[in-house]
Design an enzyme around this catalytic site. Sequence first.
Site, PDB file in Angstrom:
ATOM      1  CG  HIS A   1    -125.906  10.738  22.146  1.00 17.18           C
ATOM      2  ND1 HIS A   1    -127.142  11.184  21.707  1.00 17.18           N
ATOM      3  CD2 HIS A   1    -125.089  10.892  21.080  1.00 17.18           C
ATOM      4  CE1 HIS A   1    -127.058  11.574  20.454  1.00 17.18           C
ATOM      5  NE2 HIS A   1    -125.805  11.419  20.040  1.00 17.18           N
ATOM      6  CG  HIS A  57    -121.457   9.821  17.570  1.00 20.45           C
ATOM      7  ND1 HIS A  57    -122.249   9.037  16.756  1.00 20.45           N
ATOM      8  CD2 HIS A  57    -122.303  10.716  18.167  1.00 20.45           C
ATOM      9  CE1 HIS A  57    -123.508   9.450  16.839  1.00 20.45           C
ATOM     10  NE2 HIS A  57    -123.570  10.466  17.695  1.00 20.45           N
ATOM     11  CG  HIS A  60    -128.688  10.106  16.487  1.00 16.37           C
ATOM     12  ND1 HIS A  60    -128.108   8.966  16.966  1.00 16.37           N
ATOM     13  CD2 HIS A  60    -127.781  11.108  16.689  1.00 16.37           C
ATOM     14  CE1 HIS A  60    -126.895   9.258  17.440  1.00 16.37           C
ATOM     15  NE2 HIS A  60    -126.668  10.551  17.281  1.00 16.37           N
ATOM     16  CD  GLU A 119    -128.626  16.075  16.038  1.00 10.95           C
ATOM     17  OE1 GLU A 119    -128.663  15.052  15.314  1.00 10.95           O
ATOM     18  OE2 GLU A 119    -127.552  16.598  16.424  1.00 10.95           O
ATOM     19  CG  ASP A 127    -123.819  14.283  19.610  1.00 11.76           C
ATOM     20  OD1 ASP A 127    -123.695  13.115  19.201  1.00 11.76           O
ATOM     21  OD2 ASP A 127    -124.576  15.115  19.077  1.00 11.76           O
ATOM     22  CG  ASP A 128    -120.088  13.957  17.469  1.00 13.52           C
ATOM     23  OD1 ASP A 128    -119.634  12.875  17.079  1.00 13.52           O
ATOM     24  OD2 ASP A 128    -121.299  14.260  17.368  1.00 13.52           O
TER      25      ASP A 128
HETATM   26  N1  HPA Z   1    -126.272  13.477  14.798  1.00 12.03           N
HETATM   27  C1  HPA Z   1    -126.288  12.640  13.768  1.00 12.03           C
HETATM   28  N2  HPA Z   1    -125.245  11.930  13.395  1.00 12.03           N
HETATM   29  C2  HPA Z   1    -124.112  12.047  14.079  1.00 12.03           C
HETATM   30  C3  HPA Z   1    -124.021  12.912  15.143  1.00 12.03           C
HETATM   31  C4  HPA Z   1    -125.169  13.656  15.531  1.00 12.03           C
HETATM   32  O1  HPA Z   1    -125.186  14.443  16.499  1.00 12.03           O
HETATM   33  N3  HPA Z   1    -122.752  12.797  15.606  1.00 12.03           N
HETATM   34  C5  HPA Z   1    -122.115  11.897  14.847  1.00 12.03           C
HETATM   35  N4  HPA Z   1    -122.938  11.449  13.908  1.00 12.03           N
HETATM   36 ZN    ZN Z   2    -125.112  11.779  18.173  1.00 13.10          ZN
END
Ligand code: HPA
Ligand code: ZN
Length: 337
Positions: free
Chosen positions: A17, A19, A196, A199, A277-278
């Site tokens: 996971h 991006h 997703h 969250e 994630d990012d």
């Molecule tokens: N959640 C939803 N969209 C996203 C995320 C995330 O953590 N990171 C990049 N796009």
């Molecule tokens: Zn994500």
Amino acid sequence: MTALETFIAGLPKAELHMHLEGSLEPELMFAIARRNKVDIPFKTVEAARAAYDFSNLQDFLDIYYRSTDVLRTEADFHDLTAAYLARVAADGARHVEVFFDPQTHTARGVEFSTVADGMLSALKSAQQTGLTSKLILCFLRHLSEEAAFETLRQAEPYLDRIAAVGLDSSEMGHPPSKFARVFAAARERGLRLVAHAGEEGPPAYVWEALDVLHVDRLDHGNRSLEDAALAERLVRDQMTLTVCPLSNLKLCVVKDMAAHPLKKMLALGLRATVNSDDPAYFGGYLNDNYRAAAAGVGLTRDEVVQLAKNSFLGSFLDGPSILRHLKDIDAYTAKFS
Ligand code: HPA
Ligand code: ZN
């Protein structure tokens, strides 16, 4: 470093996971902006980092989408991807399955092929150094299902090099069921499915990801724990959850790392994994996430090993490759004992 941190550093692992656009470090953003002669919303690298202070998912997404505007050429997407791959390889990653958001770029007039060719060439180069990978095309859920169908059409020439489709962006008000038909179309084309869910969104969105989209893997899924029947279902299906500890902290999904549900997930028998994630926005790459979670909730070495094993078990690698990675983890652990 503690003994557990040293153990984590060399442990073979996969990331499921991440991006690619979320791995754009401010330094690279500035370098690319200069060569493309485009403006960026920040004066300095430090100002960019200082702005990465979010109180929810949308706060982050607003900055994340604006920052991607510097990315224009195939070389930009290549360099972005290559920088992440070098960084994650240093964290002991042996395999990665990475997301990209084509609609963020096609909406700005950048061709789908420019994005995909740049990313794929970097993934191919890393493959030659032993880091395997798969690419996952994410649909932006704040846009329409029709727009997702158009993106799937643009991806048609690349479907032999795209492993799966996913669903990201603003969760609240955009339930998985909005994309039921385009996910069914992706399945018909032989793609795997992830989304997703849970969250920020409620357990009902996780149920939809399972029963309407029929996902192979669930991204985040934290809020599944609010519904005992849902958690039981996820355990029974051995559904992989791609959990992102530092993301959860930075987006205020948890109030501090001690309150993170990761240890509870493992205790329930959920197939949880650790991911970044990012990483350019949330304060760390793959091992930073393992270390922060381990310290925050008090993971044992056995739990860390389980997380690393889960990362391969939940991947889209074939059975023999998964077994080979699991054996590598056992050999590494035995050597450490
Ligand atoms: N959640 C939803 N969209 C996203 C995320 C995330 O953590 N990171 C990049 N796009
Ligand atoms: Zn994500």
